[in-house]
Design an enzyme around this catalytic site. Sequence first.
Site, mmCIF file in Angstrom:
data_model
loop_
_atom_site.group_PDB
_atom_site.id
_atom_site.type_symbol
_atom_site.label_atom_id
_atom_site.label_comp_id
_atom_site.label_asym_id
_atom_site.label_seq_id
_atom_site.Cartn_x
_atom_site.Cartn_y
_atom_site.Cartn_z
ATOM 1 N N THR A 6 -12.990 4.199 26.798
ATOM 2 C CA THR A 6 -13.397 4.663 27.987
ATOM 3 C C THR A 6 -14.901 4.798 28.354
ATOM 4 O O THR A 6 -15.800 4.560 27.450
ATOM 5 C CB THR A 6 -13.090 6.216 27.926
ATOM 6 O OG1 THR A 6 -13.493 6.835 29.256
ATOM 7 C CG2 THR A 6 -13.574 7.198 26.992
ATOM 8 N N GLY A 7 -15.284 4.622 29.818
ATOM 9 C CA GLY A 7 -16.640 4.841 30.131
ATOM 10 C C GLY A 7 -17.178 6.058 30.204
ATOM 11 O O GLY A 7 -18.519 6.404 30.867
ATOM 12 N N ASN A 8 -16.094 7.276 30.131
ATOM 13 C CA ASN A 8 -16.250 8.385 30.523
ATOM 14 C C ASN A 8 -16.595 9.519 29.296
ATOM 15 O O ASN A 8 -15.955 9.800 28.431
ATOM 16 C CB ASN A 8 -15.074 8.969 31.013
ATOM 17 C CG ASN A 8 -15.229 10.361 31.551
ATOM 18 O OD1 ASN A 8 -16.002 11.366 31.220
ATOM 19 N ND2 ASN A 8 -14.454 10.975 32.926
ATOM 20 N N LYS A 11 -14.911 12.915 28.712
ATOM 21 C CA LYS A 11 -13.603 12.667 28.078
ATOM 22 C C LYS A 11 -13.919 12.500 26.534
ATOM 23 O O LYS A 11 -13.230 12.999 25.735
ATOM 24 C CB LYS A 11 -12.919 11.372 28.581
ATOM 25 C CG LYS A 11 -12.381 11.455 29.656
ATOM 26 C CD LYS A 11 -11.299 10.244 29.929
ATOM 27 C CE LYS A 11 -10.849 10.318 31.533
ATOM 28 N NZ LYS A 11 -9.885 9.040 31.737
ATOM 29 N N GLU A 32 -7.021 -2.257 34.780
ATOM 30 C CA GLU A 32 -6.183 -1.150 35.338
ATOM 31 C C GLU A 32 -5.094 -1.649 36.186
ATOM 32 O O GLU A 32 -5.556 -2.024 37.400
ATOM 33 C CB GLU A 32 -7.063 -0.271 35.939
ATOM 34 C CG GLU A 32 -7.938 0.546 34.945
ATOM 35 C CD GLU A 32 -8.194 1.952 35.342
ATOM 36 O OE1 GLU A 32 -7.179 2.640 36.126
ATOM 37 O OE2 GLU A 32 -8.985 2.835 34.755
ATOM 38 N N ASP A 61 -5.416 8.222 30.395
ATOM 39 C CA ASP A 61 -5.342 8.083 32.103
ATOM 40 C C ASP A 61 -4.874 9.370 32.492
ATOM 41 O O ASP A 61 -3.865 9.893 32.251
ATOM 42 C CB ASP A 61 -4.461 7.125 32.546
ATOM 43 C CG ASP A 61 -4.996 6.446 33.878
ATOM 44 O OD1 ASP A 61 -6.062 6.185 33.981
ATOM 45 O OD2 ASP A 61 -4.073 6.196 34.746
ATOM 46 N N SER A 62 -5.828 9.842 33.858
ATOM 47 C CA SER A 62 -5.583 11.167 33.980
ATOM 48 C C SER A 62 -5.633 11.164 35.526
ATOM 49 O O SER A 62 -5.996 10.151 36.243
ATOM 50 C CB SER A 62 -6.275 12.132 33.487
ATOM 51 O OG SER A 62 -7.610 11.597 33.526
ATOM 52 N N PHE A 148 -16.777 17.714 34.733
ATOM 53 C CA PHE A 148 -16.861 16.720 35.490
ATOM 54 C C PHE A 148 -15.762 16.477 36.469
ATOM 55 O O PHE A 148 -14.885 17.102 36.429
ATOM 56 C CB PHE A 148 -16.733 15.434 34.461
ATOM 57 C CG PHE A 148 -15.584 15.203 33.438
ATOM 58 C CD1 PHE A 148 -14.941 14.080 34.439
ATOM 59 C CD2 PHE A 148 -15.245 15.785 32.560
ATOM 60 C CE1 PHE A 148 -13.555 13.896 33.424
ATOM 61 C CE2 PHE A 148 -14.232 15.561 31.838
ATOM 62 C CZ PHE A 148 -13.131 14.438 32.481
HETATM 63 P P1 IMP Z 1 -9.421 8.230 34.783
HETATM 64 O O1 IMP Z 1 -8.227 8.968 33.930
HETATM 65 O O2 IMP Z 1 -10.667 7.770 34.233
HETATM 66 O O3 IMP Z 1 -8.947 7.071 35.554
HETATM 67 O O4 IMP Z 1 -9.692 9.488 36.011
HETATM 68 C C1 IMP Z 1 -9.127 9.953 36.884
HETATM 69 C C2 IMP Z 1 -9.729 10.569 37.756
HETATM 70 O O5 IMP Z 1 -9.534 12.096 37.624
HETATM 71 C C3 IMP Z 1 -11.350 10.457 37.939
HETATM 72 O O6 IMP Z 1 -11.711 10.673 39.076
HETATM 73 C C4 IMP Z 1 -11.736 11.716 36.916
HETATM 74 O O7 IMP Z 1 -13.121 12.028 37.076
HETATM 75 C C5 IMP Z 1 -10.623 12.816 37.215
HETATM 76 N N1 IMP Z 1 -10.413 13.441 36.006
HETATM 77 C C6 IMP Z 1 -9.731 13.150 34.913
HETATM 78 N N2 IMP Z 1 -9.860 14.173 34.078
HETATM 79 C C7 IMP Z 1 -10.587 15.067 34.701
HETATM 80 C C8 IMP Z 1 -10.683 16.500 34.553
HETATM 81 O O8 IMP Z 1 -10.556 17.089 33.160
HETATM 82 N N3 IMP Z 1 -11.371 17.224 34.981
HETATM 83 C C9 IMP Z 1 -11.849 16.791 36.473
HETATM 84 N N4 IMP Z 1 -11.411 15.673 36.874
HETATM 85 C C10 IMP Z 1 -10.871 14.707 35.962
#
Ligand code: IMP
Length: 189
Positions: A6-8, A11, A32, A61-62, A148
Amino acid sequence: MLRFVTGNDGKVREARAALSADVTQFSYDYTEIQSHDLGTIAAHGAREAYQEVGEPVMVEDSGLFVDALDGFPGPYSAYVEDTLGIDRVWHLTEPEEDHAAAFRSLIAYCDGSALETAPTVRDGDPPVAIFEGRVEGTIVAPRGEGGFGYDPIFEYDGRTFAEMEPDEKNAYSHRGRALEAFADWGETR
Ligand code: IMP
């Protein structure tokens, strides 16, 4: 060692707090794929990352699913955050009667083994184990400085995720719950 692809940074912090394993952030630009299913996207990423490094990897993935918007932004949450921004998601939801929403998190784990004891396994070469977490809440006007992404507009039990300390958010959040399911399975392997 477990590589979290991940780049986050947010997370990664949450995964380190929840898992006893040594978690390393691994920047790898996996494909993706377009899908309505978060599990399919995560499983594809985990398989591709494992094929690249040949060591245990995890992809998460969320997304945020707003009931009154028929689940929007859902699998498009990252794109919508980057383009519309979270204030616009609040303004889209504000006129609706129902502000209910859910965050969902899908963790995909791959280490090249059969993983047959995992609760959900996506067959393929190699197989990928899937762990899910979900939390129900309400979309509100932005509040709070922490977290975030959509945290400032997601309220759970009277506070937004951005108003919680990281360990509190982890105790309730979709990702915290998916990480817990993953950790529980890891302990019984
Ligand atoms: P991805 O899973 O990195 O593709 O993130 C999906 C999107 O949902 C992104 O815009 C994230 O910032 C947001 N997101 C994922 N998890 C959270 C969280 O725990 N809090 C707030 N935003 C989230």
